[in-house]
Design a protein around this motif. Sequence first.
Motif, PDB file in Angstrom:
ATOM      1  N   VAL A 168      10.617  -7.737  -8.397  1.00 14.39           N
ATOM      2  CA  VAL A 168      11.473  -8.904  -8.197  1.00 14.39           C
ATOM      3  C   VAL A 168      10.862  -9.756  -7.094  1.00 14.39           C
ATOM      4  N   GLY A 169      10.510 -11.008  -7.432  1.00 14.11           N
ATOM      5  CA  GLY A 169       9.852 -11.885  -6.479  1.00 14.11           C
ATOM      6  C   GLY A 169       8.371 -11.554  -6.391  1.00 14.11           C
ATOM      7  N   SER A 170       7.652 -11.713  -7.500  1.00 12.27           N
ATOM      8  CA  SER A 170       6.261 -11.244  -7.586  1.00 12.27           C
ATOM      9  C   SER A 170       5.245 -12.182  -6.939  1.00 12.27           C
ATOM     10  N   GLY A 171       5.660 -13.369  -6.508  1.00  7.17           N
ATOM     11  CA  GLY A 171       4.774 -14.268  -5.772  1.00  7.17           C
ATOM     12  C   GLY A 171       3.496 -14.563  -6.518  1.00  7.17           C
ATOM     13  N   ASN A 172       2.344 -14.348  -5.878  1.00  9.88           N
ATOM     14  CA  ASN A 172       1.059 -14.628  -6.520  1.00  9.88           C
ATOM     15  C   ASN A 172       0.501 -13.410  -7.262  1.00  9.88           C
ATOM     16  N   SER A 173       1.354 -12.475  -7.599  1.00  9.30           N
ATOM     17  CA  SER A 173       1.034 -11.312  -8.443  1.00  9.30           C
ATOM     18  C   SER A 173       0.110 -10.298  -7.768  1.00  9.30           C
ATOM     19  N   ILE A 174       0.011 -10.342  -6.459  1.00 14.36           N
ATOM     20  CA  ILE A 174      -0.917  -9.432  -5.782  1.00 14.36           C
ATOM     21  C   ILE A 174      -0.492  -7.971  -5.927  1.00 14.36           C
ATOM     22  N   PHE A 175       0.823  -7.704  -5.911  1.00 17.01           N
ATOM     23  CA  PHE A 175       1.268  -6.322  -6.101  1.00 17.01           C
ATOM     24  C   PHE A 175       1.189  -5.917  -7.565  1.00 17.01           C
ATOM     25  N   LEU A 176       1.450  -6.846  -8.483  1.00 15.35           N
ATOM     26  CA  LEU A 176       1.309  -6.558  -9.907  1.00 15.35           C
ATOM     27  C   LEU A 176      -0.127  -6.145 -10.217  1.00 15.35           C
ATOM     28  N   ARG A 177      -1.066  -6.803  -9.562  1.00 15.74           N
ATOM     29  CA  ARG A 177      -2.476  -6.456  -9.755  1.00 15.74           C
ATOM     30  C   ARG A 177      -2.727  -5.013  -9.325  1.00 15.74           C
ATOM     31  N   GLY A 178      -2.153  -4.628  -8.190  1.00 14.98           N
ATOM     32  CA  GLY A 178      -2.310  -3.257  -7.722  1.00 14.98           C
ATOM     33  C   GLY A 178      -1.710  -2.246  -8.681  1.00 14.98           C
ATOM     34  N   LEU A 179      -0.563  -2.586  -9.265  1.00 11.59           N
ATOM     35  CA  LEU A 179       0.083  -1.679 -10.214  1.00 11.59           C
ATOM     36  C   LEU A 179      -0.751  -1.491 -11.478  1.00 11.59           C
ATOM     37  N   THR A 180      -1.287  -2.591 -12.004  1.00 12.21           N
ATOM     38  CA  THR A 180      -2.097  -2.485 -13.224  1.00 12.21           C
ATOM     39  C   THR A 180      -3.359  -1.676 -12.970  1.00 12.21           C
ATOM     40  N   GLU A 181      -3.905  -1.753 -11.770  1.00 13.92           N
ATOM     41  CA  GLU A 181      -5.120  -1.007 -11.437  1.00 13.92           C
ATOM     42  C   GLU A 181      -4.892   0.500 -11.415  1.00 13.92           C
ATOM     43  N   VAL A 182      -3.638   0.922 -11.182  1.00 12.61           N
ATOM     44  CA  VAL A 182      -3.344   2.365 -11.185  1.00 12.61           C
ATOM     45  C   VAL A 182      -2.668   2.807 -12.486  1.00 12.61           C
ATOM     46  N   GLY A 183      -2.678   1.928 -13.500  1.00 14.26           N
ATOM     47  CA  GLY A 183      -2.198   2.322 -14.815  1.00 14.26           C
ATOM     48  C   GLY A 183      -0.710   2.208 -15.043  1.00 14.26           C
ATOM     49  N   VAL A 184      -0.053   1.310 -14.301  1.00 12.75           N
ATOM     50  CA  VAL A 184       1.386   1.102 -14.449  1.00 12.75           C
ATOM     51  C   VAL A 184       1.651  -0.165 -15.250  1.00 12.75           C
ATOM     52  N   GLU A 237       0.830  -1.207   0.000  1.00 11.74           N
ATOM     53  CA  GLU A 237       0.000   0.000   0.000  1.00 11.74           C
ATOM     54  C   GLU A 237       0.868   1.262   0.000  1.00 11.74           C
ATOM     55  N   VAL A 238       1.940   1.232   0.761  1.00 15.50           N
ATOM     56  CA  VAL A 238       2.835   2.395   0.809  1.00 15.50           C
ATOM     57  C   VAL A 238       3.517   2.596  -0.544  1.00 15.50           C
ATOM     58  N   ALA A 239       3.938   1.487  -1.162  1.00 18.43           N
ATOM     59  CA  ALA A 239       4.642   1.575  -2.445  1.00 18.43           C
ATOM     60  C   ALA A 239       3.740   2.093  -3.557  1.00 18.43           C
ATOM     61  N   LEU A 240       2.467   1.703  -3.542  1.00 19.75           N
ATOM     62  CA  LEU A 240       1.551   2.129  -4.603  1.00 19.75           C
ATOM     63  C   LEU A 240       1.380   3.642  -4.637  1.00 19.75           C
ATOM     64  N   LYS A 241       1.645   4.309  -3.524  1.00 16.32           N
ATOM     65  CA  LYS A 241       1.554   5.774  -3.474  1.00 16.32           C
ATOM     66  C   LYS A 241       2.650   6.422  -4.328  1.00 16.32           C
ATOM     67  N   HIS A 242       3.695   5.656  -4.649  1.00 18.37           N
ATOM     68  CA  HIS A 242       4.790   6.170  -5.473  1.00 18.37           C
ATOM     69  C   HIS A 242       4.586   5.872  -6.959  1.00 18.37           C
ATOM     70  N   ALA A 243       3.510   5.155  -7.304  1.00 18.60           N
ATOM     71  CA  ALA A 243       3.272   4.761  -8.696  1.00 18.60           C
ATOM     72  C   ALA A 243       2.551   5.860  -9.462  1.00 18.60           C
ATOM     73  N   LYS A 244       2.969   6.051 -10.711  1.00 18.31           N
ATOM     74  CA  LYS A 244       2.346   7.050 -11.570  1.00 18.31           C
ATOM     75  C   LYS A 244       1.915   6.403 -12.884  1.00 18.31           C
TER      76      LYS A 244
END
Length: 305
Positions: free
Chosen positions: A102-118, A87-94
Motif C-alpha cells: 500500500v503506497g508503492s511510490g516509485n516501486s523500489i520495494f516491489l522491485r525487491g520483492l520480485t527479486e526474491v520471487g514474490v 531491508e528488514v521486511a524483505l527478510k520476511h518474504a518467501k
Amino acid sequence: MINPVHKDFKFKLVDKIPTLRIIEKYKDDFKVDVTGYYKGIESVEIYECEVTKYRFYFPFSIIGDGNFYINLSKEKGNYYHKRWEHEVALKHAKIGEKWLEVGSGNSIFLRGLTEVGVSALGLELNSKEVLRAENEKFEVRYCDFLSFNCKKGEYDTIALFQVLEHVQDVSSFFTHARELLKKKGKLIIGVPNNNPYLYVFDKFHTLNLPPHHMGLWTGQSLKNVGTNFGFLVNDLQYEPLSHYELNYILDFYSWDNFSNKSPKYFFLKAVRKLFPKILFHLVSSIYRKFLVNGRNIFIVFEKND
C-alpha cells in the motif's frame, strides 16, 4: 467527531497548532501551498485515544490528496527512496508468496520483492508513479486501499511503509487489512517514531504536520491498536539513530531546552562542545546503538485466527 480507532473509545485534547504556522512552514520548506486545506480552520487539534494512546490530528478534512503528493515530490526529490525498513521486511518474504504493498511510490520495494520471487501488487495515489511503474513492468494500480476490492484472504502479506501516518480512518484500515489476509497472514508496517526521536522535541516539523500526516504513532500505540483488531505482534524494531540525526537534534535545541526536556541529550551536547571530536564519536556511537531508538518503527503483525 468519533475516535478513528474505535467509535466507543474515549479521547482527549492534548494540543493545538495554529493553521497559519502550518501554512507558512510548507511554503518556506517546500514551496507547497496548503492554504486550500485550511479554509475556515483557525487551528489544528491533536487528540489522544485514552485506550490505545494513539494521537491524531483533527479535523479529518485536512488530509492530503494525490495532487499534494505530486507537488511535494517535485520539491523533495528523495521523497521515495530505499528505506531501512525495506531491508528488514524483505527478510520476511518467501518465494511464491503473494504480497500487496500500500503506497508503492516509485516501486523500489516491489522491485525487491520480485527479486526474491514474490508476486506483488502495488497501490499508489501518485498518478505519475503509477505510469512509471507501468513503464517498468510492475503491477501498480491507482487506487486507495479502502477502495481496493479482491477476494477475502487473498494475500500472504500486506506491507506499507510511511503510509499509516497518512491514514485518517484507522479502524477501517485495520479491518480491511484483516479481511484481505490469509490465515496467519502478516501485516507489515513502517511508520515514523514519535517517541523519543525528533518529533518529541520538534512538534512543528513540517513533514509531521497535516496535510502530510494525520496520525502520530509510537511503538506502544501501534501494538495497542493492532491487538485491538485481532493481530498478534510478531516483530517490533526501531531504526538505529544515525550520527547525522543525532547531530540534528543537538544543533536544533538550546541548552535550556535540553536541560528541561532531556538530560541525556544535554549530556551529549556538553560532550560534543567540551571534548575532542573523536571522543564525541565514540560516546555517541555507544549512545545511538544501545540507548536511543531512531526515527522509524518497524512492526510485523500476524493475523490471529
